[in-house]
Design a protein around this motif. Structure first.
Motif, PDB file in Angstrom:
ATOM      1  N   ALA A 397      -2.197  88.818  75.716  1.00 13.46           N
ATOM      2  CA  ALA A 397      -3.045  89.559  74.777  1.00 13.46           C
ATOM      3  C   ALA A 397      -3.953  88.638  73.986  1.00 13.46           C
ATOM      4  CB  ALA A 397      -2.170  90.380  73.831  1.00 13.46           C
ATOM      5  N   SER A 398      -3.407  87.504  73.520  1.00  9.56           N
ATOM      6  CA  SER A 398      -4.213  86.601  72.709  1.00  9.56           C
ATOM      7  C   SER A 398      -5.033  85.639  73.555  1.00  9.56           C
ATOM      8  CB  SER A 398      -3.309  85.793  71.768  1.00  9.56           C
ATOM      9  OG  SER A 398      -2.526  84.868  72.509  1.00  9.56           O
ATOM     10  N   GLY A 399      -4.659  85.502  74.833  1.00  6.50           N
ATOM     11  CA  GLY A 399      -5.334  84.546  75.705  1.00  6.50           C
ATOM     12  C   GLY A 399      -4.943  83.120  75.419  1.00  6.50           C
ATOM     13  N   LYS A 400      -3.893  82.914  74.619  1.00  7.07           N
ATOM     14  CA  LYS A 400      -3.480  81.568  74.254  1.00  7.07           C
ATOM     15  C   LYS A 400      -2.269  81.147  75.071  1.00  7.07           C
ATOM     16  CE  LYS A 400      -5.073  81.772  69.448  1.00  7.07           C
ATOM     17  NZ  LYS A 400      -4.665  81.650  68.031  1.00  7.07           N
ATOM     18  N   SER A 401      -2.318  79.958  75.621  1.00  6.23           N
ATOM     19  CA  SER A 401      -1.149  79.408  76.300  1.00  6.23           C
ATOM     20  C   SER A 401      -0.160  78.910  75.265  1.00  6.23           C
ATOM     21  CB  SER A 401      -1.570  78.243  77.198  1.00  6.23           C
ATOM     22  OG  SER A 401      -2.021  77.160  76.409  1.00  6.23           O
ATOM     23  N   HIS A 402       1.070  78.668  75.719  1.00  9.75           N
ATOM     24  CA  HIS A 402       2.066  78.075  74.819  1.00  9.75           C
ATOM     25  C   HIS A 402       1.557  76.744  74.274  1.00  9.75           C
ATOM     26  CE1 HIS A 402       5.562  76.018  73.349  1.00  9.75           C
ATOM     27  NE2 HIS A 402       5.396  75.096  74.262  1.00  9.75           N
ATOM     28  N   TYR A 403       0.901  75.951  75.128  1.00  9.10           N
ATOM     29  CA  TYR A 403       0.449  74.628  74.704  1.00  9.10           C
ATOM     30  C   TYR A 403      -0.574  74.738  73.580  1.00  9.10           C
ATOM     31  CZ  TYR A 403      -1.436  69.878  74.978  1.00  9.10           C
ATOM     32  OH  TYR A 403      -1.829  68.608  74.679  1.00  9.10           O
ATOM     33  N   PHE A 404      -1.520  75.695  73.716  1.00  5.05           N
ATOM     34  CA  PHE A 404      -2.555  75.847  72.692  1.00  5.05           C
ATOM     35  C   PHE A 404      -1.932  76.327  71.380  1.00  5.05           C
ATOM     36  CE2 PHE A 404      -6.001  77.987  70.443  1.00  5.05           C
ATOM     37  CZ  PHE A 404      -6.996  77.014  70.507  1.00  5.05           C
ATOM     38  N   THR A 405      -1.002  77.275  71.472  1.00  2.00           N
ATOM     39  CA  THR A 405      -0.322  77.757  70.271  1.00  2.00           C
ATOM     40  C   THR A 405       0.449  76.631  69.598  1.00  2.00           C
ATOM     41  OG1 THR A 405      -0.116  79.965  71.237  1.00  2.00           O
ATOM     42  CG2 THR A 405       1.350  79.432  69.399  1.00  2.00           C
ATOM     43  N   GLU A 406       1.094  75.801  70.422  1.00  2.00           N
ATOM     44  CA  GLU A 406       1.858  74.674  69.880  1.00  2.00           C
ATOM     45  C   GLU A 406       0.933  73.691  69.163  1.00  2.00           C
ATOM     46  OE1 GLU A 406       5.236  71.624  71.555  1.00  2.00           O
ATOM     47  OE2 GLU A 406       3.499  72.024  72.817  1.00  2.00           O
ATOM     48  N   ILE A 407      -0.226  73.420  69.739  1.00  2.00           N
ATOM     49  CA  ILE A 407      -1.180  72.513  69.095  1.00  2.00           C
ATOM     50  C   ILE A 407      -1.561  73.047  67.713  1.00  2.00           C
ATOM     51  CG2 ILE A 407      -3.552  71.660  69.190  1.00  2.00           C
ATOM     52  CD1 ILE A 407      -3.240  71.438  72.211  1.00  2.00           C
ATOM     53  N   GLU A 408      -1.858  74.361  67.640  1.00  2.00           N
ATOM     54  CA  GLU A 408      -2.228  74.954  66.353  1.00  2.00           C
ATOM     55  C   GLU A 408      -1.097  74.812  65.329  1.00  2.00           C
ATOM     56  OE1 GLU A 408      -5.350  78.543  67.209  1.00  2.00           O
ATOM     57  OE2 GLU A 408      -3.228  78.967  67.571  1.00  2.00           O
ATOM     58  N   THR A 409       0.123  75.065  65.789  1.00  2.00           N
ATOM     59  CA  THR A 409       1.267  75.009  64.880  1.00  2.00           C
ATOM     60  C   THR A 409       1.494  73.603  64.365  1.00  2.00           C
ATOM     61  OG1 THR A 409       2.323  76.849  66.049  1.00  2.00           O
ATOM     62  CG2 THR A 409       3.734  75.487  64.655  1.00  2.00           C
ATOM     63  N   ILE A 410       1.509  72.628  65.254  1.00  2.00           N
ATOM     64  CA  ILE A 410       1.794  71.256  64.834  1.00  2.00           C
ATOM     65  C   ILE A 410       0.634  70.688  64.024  1.00  2.00           C
ATOM     66  CG2 ILE A 410       2.239  68.915  65.688  1.00  2.00           C
ATOM     67  CD1 ILE A 410       3.914  70.117  67.888  1.00  2.00           C
ATOM     68  N   ASP A 411      -0.578  71.118  64.318  1.00  2.00           N
ATOM     69  CA  ASP A 411      -1.712  70.714  63.486  1.00  2.00           C
ATOM     70  C   ASP A 411      -1.511  71.208  62.050  1.00  2.00           C
ATOM     71  OD1 ASP A 411      -4.469  69.663  63.090  1.00  2.00           O
ATOM     72  OD2 ASP A 411      -4.921  71.771  62.716  1.00  2.00           O
ATOM     73  N   ALA A 412      -0.990  72.427  61.918  1.00  2.00           N
ATOM     74  CA  ALA A 412      -0.693  72.948  60.581  1.00  2.00           C
ATOM     75  C   ALA A 412       0.416  72.132  59.911  1.00  2.00           C
ATOM     76  CB  ALA A 412      -0.290  74.417  60.663  1.00  2.00           C
ATOM     77  N   PHE A 413       1.408  71.700  60.700  1.00  2.00           N
ATOM     78  CA  PHE A 413       2.461  70.851  60.145  1.00  2.00           C
ATOM     79  C   PHE A 413       1.864  69.588  59.536  1.00  2.00           C
ATOM     80  CE2 PHE A 413       6.040  72.298  63.282  1.00  2.00           C
ATOM     81  CZ  PHE A 413       6.002  73.562  62.707  1.00  2.00           C
ATOM     82  N   ILE A 414       0.897  69.002  60.232  1.00  2.00           N
ATOM     83  CA  ILE A 414       0.309  67.739  59.792  1.00  2.00           C
ATOM     84  C   ILE A 414      -0.560  67.936  58.555  1.00  2.00           C
ATOM     85  CG2 ILE A 414      -1.292  65.893  60.434  1.00  2.00           C
ATOM     86  CD1 ILE A 414      -0.353  66.343  63.361  1.00  2.00           C
ATOM     87  N   ARG A 415      -1.357  69.009  58.549  1.00  2.00           N
ATOM     88  CA  ARG A 415      -2.347  69.197  57.491  1.00  2.00           C
ATOM     89  C   ARG A 415      -1.783  69.844  56.231  1.00  2.00           C
ATOM     90  NH1 ARG A 415      -7.478  68.430  59.524  1.00  2.00           N
ATOM     91  NH2 ARG A 415      -7.615  68.315  61.801  1.00  2.00           N
ATOM     92  N   GLU A 416      -0.762  70.693  56.391  1.00  2.00           N
ATOM     93  CA  GLU A 416      -0.255  71.434  55.241  1.00  2.00           C
ATOM     94  C   GLU A 416       0.791  70.622  54.487  1.00  2.00           C
ATOM     95  OE1 GLU A 416       1.156  75.208  56.542  1.00  2.00           O
ATOM     96  OE2 GLU A 416      -0.797  75.823  57.369  1.00  2.00           O
TER      97      GLU A 416
END
Length: 536
Positions: A397-416
């Motif tokens: 539905a979102s068109g996002k692979s697990h890898y892309f979702t993981e990148i977004e999540t870990i990027d948030a870990f780093i920045r937040e």
């Protein structure tokens, strides 16, 4: 058996008590109907740190909540859900919550006396009380003046027909007009009317709970409910007619009067605006009633676990769990870990227990800071916000692979960041969706960066990371049970955490034990030995 069933019919209280006793210490099986609604309606205005949606899902908290939820009322379900989503930094409050569970487990008579009073709200339809109290009201016109005028016309016609002997059809013609008025806009008027009846039921239950005067030490919410009595009295006056309408006899009478004179519409128009102007006075009663129900459910949940404790909360970057148990595995293997100013890198075969272990730590860190207990014999926790990135599936539905979702999540870990709080980051096999060389390189760089900011709990199959990160991370591993020779037999994995790096070629040994051709497994072992894991 027949006499028993007959007694249950003759005594609903007896039947309810049997049900409550059967559910004590049992796994919850409720549908979760609108359980998250109170939290969703109030989360935006809360300054309290919360468990984010992704972490909630990745750590399987929907299932954990479902198993905890043996509440009597939907209000209790909703408050329990909200408690699990909101961190509490007050150690004293968490200690008191845990003490409440202990006392409720000990005092069955008190527990059941309270549950019998809560039963006045047990119907699922009472889940809409949260909507009435906390949601923005849709902008509907009540047409109060027009309804009152037509209601008086209906009554006047009936008087004239009776007094002057006019034909009855003159007044009966009013009925279809009234029916049309009732059904026009009925969907929202009826819904609001039903919610007001449920609010009147909440007032009744709260007053009954407040009358329990010998348990304030166990449940301080009871004394606070007594303090809210004046606010409830004001709302009871507003809801007087709805309190009558919820009684079976009066309900039928008001249905007739509604078609004859628009009685319910008149009462709704007169009541709804006054209620919304004063509804905040019922907020504490809603929360306190739900907290009492939730506390009993949590006391019941803890009966299924061999050990549990209230955690010691500290300001240092620390995570120490002794004999920790996963919330979904009451009979599972327990493990212990102590991380002081340190993170953990966990390796091992598939199905050996790596992911379950870091989930166990993360779940207990949340439970300890929300509802006040850890499923362990002892626990020391930082004041910490827990965040997770656990493997999921590709979302079409979102068109996002697990890898892309993981990148977004870990990027948030780093920045937040979470000012004033430590972070506990649970990361399962980072960057597994890319090739080996880049995966190890990126994982090393990211884990080095995160370790300085948080307690990181990471699993990996890349044993090369052990040597690269061993000076920053405590190394642990899982492996198969050395005493079990058959891979397909129970006990192949013992799920025991072992300190230090993994040194066995477990995946290749598993192929060997499963009967793969010996020349293939030997060649695989040779290839593996050509790639030492201690390269920096």
């Amino acid at each position: 058996m027949r006499w028993d069933a007959l007694l249950d019919v003759l005594s609903p209280r007896r039947k309810l008590l049997k049900e409550l006793r059967a559910r004590w210490g049992a796994q919850g099986d409720k549908s979760g109907f609108l359980a998250g609604r109170y939290f969703e309606l109030t989360r935006g205005g809360s300054q309290t740190p919360q468990v984010d949606d992704k972490t909630w899902g990745d750590l399987e908290f929907p299932e954990i909540f479902s198993r905890m939820d043996t509440t009597v009322t939907p209000v209790g379900s909703q408050v329990l859900f909200a408690q699990l989503r909101r961190y509490v930094d007050d150690s004293g409050m968490l200690d008191r919550r845990y003490g409440t569970y202990t006392e409720l487990a000990r005092d069955a008579a008190l527990r059941e006396r309270i549950q019998l009073r809560l039963a006045g709200l047990k119907d699922d339809s009472n889940a809409d009380i949260a909507e009435l109290l906390f949601a923005e009201r849709p902008n509907h016109s009540n047409h109060r003046a027009l309804i009152r005028t037509w209601s008086l016309v209906s009554l006047a016609l009936l008087v004239l027909v009776a007094a002057l002997g006019w034909p009855a059809w003159i007044w009966l013609a009013v009925i279809p007009v009234n029916a049309a008025i009732i059904f026009r806009g009925m969907w929202w008027r009826v819904r609001e009317s039903e919610m007001l009846k449920h609010a009147a039921a909440l007032l009744d239950v709260a007053d009954k709970l407040a009358a329990v005067r010998d348990a304030d030490d166990t449940l301080p919410q009871l004394a606070r409910l007594r303090e809210e009595a004046s606010a409830r009295a004001a709302l009871r006056r507003i809801l007087f007619w709805y309190a009558l309408m919820k009684l079976p006899l009066f309900s039928a009478v008001f249905s007739i009067l509604n078609f004859a004179f628009l009685a319910e519409l008149l009462i709704h128009a007169r009541t709804i605006e006054r209620f919304f102007a004063n509804r905040s006075g019922l907020h504490p009663t809603f929360v306190l009633t739900g907290e009492i129900d939730a506390a009993i459910a949590l006391a019941s949940y803890l009966q299924r676990y061999r050990s549990h404790c209230t955690p010691r909360l500290v300001d240092e970057r620390t995570l120490a769990i002794t004999d920790g148990c996963h919330p979904l595995l009451p009979d599972g293997v327990t493990n212990s870990v102590r991380l002081a100013q340190q993170s953990a890198l966990v390796t091992g075969s598939n199905m050996a227990g790596k992911t379950t272990f870091i989930k166990m730590l993360a779940c207990n860190a949340i439970l300890g800071q929300t509802v006040g207990f850890c499923l362990a014999s002892a626990a020391t926790l930082s004041h910490a916000t827990v965040m997770a990135s656990i493997h999921g599936l590709h979302s079409v539905a979102s068109g996002k692979s697990h890898y892309f979702t993981e990148i977004e999540t870990i990027d948030a870990f780093i920045r937040e960041s979470t000012p004033g709080r430590t972070r506990i980051l649970a990361i399962d096999e980072p960057f597994s969706g890319t090739n080996t060389v880049e995966r190890i390189a990126v994982a090393r760089a990211v884990l080095e960066a995160l370790e300085s900011q948080a307690i990181v709990l990471v699993t990996t199959h890349d044993v090369e990371l052990q040597a690269m990160l061993g000076d920053r991370y405590a190394l642990y591993h899982f492996q198969e049970n050395p005493l079990q020779e058959q891979p397909d037999a129970e006990g192949w994995f013992d799920y025991r955490l072992r300190p230090g790096p993994a040194t066995e070629r477990n995946a290749i040994r598993l192929l060997d034990r499963l009967g793969f051709p010996r020349d293939i497994t030997a060649q695989a072992m040779d290839y593996a030995m050509q790639n030492p894991q201690d390269a920096d």
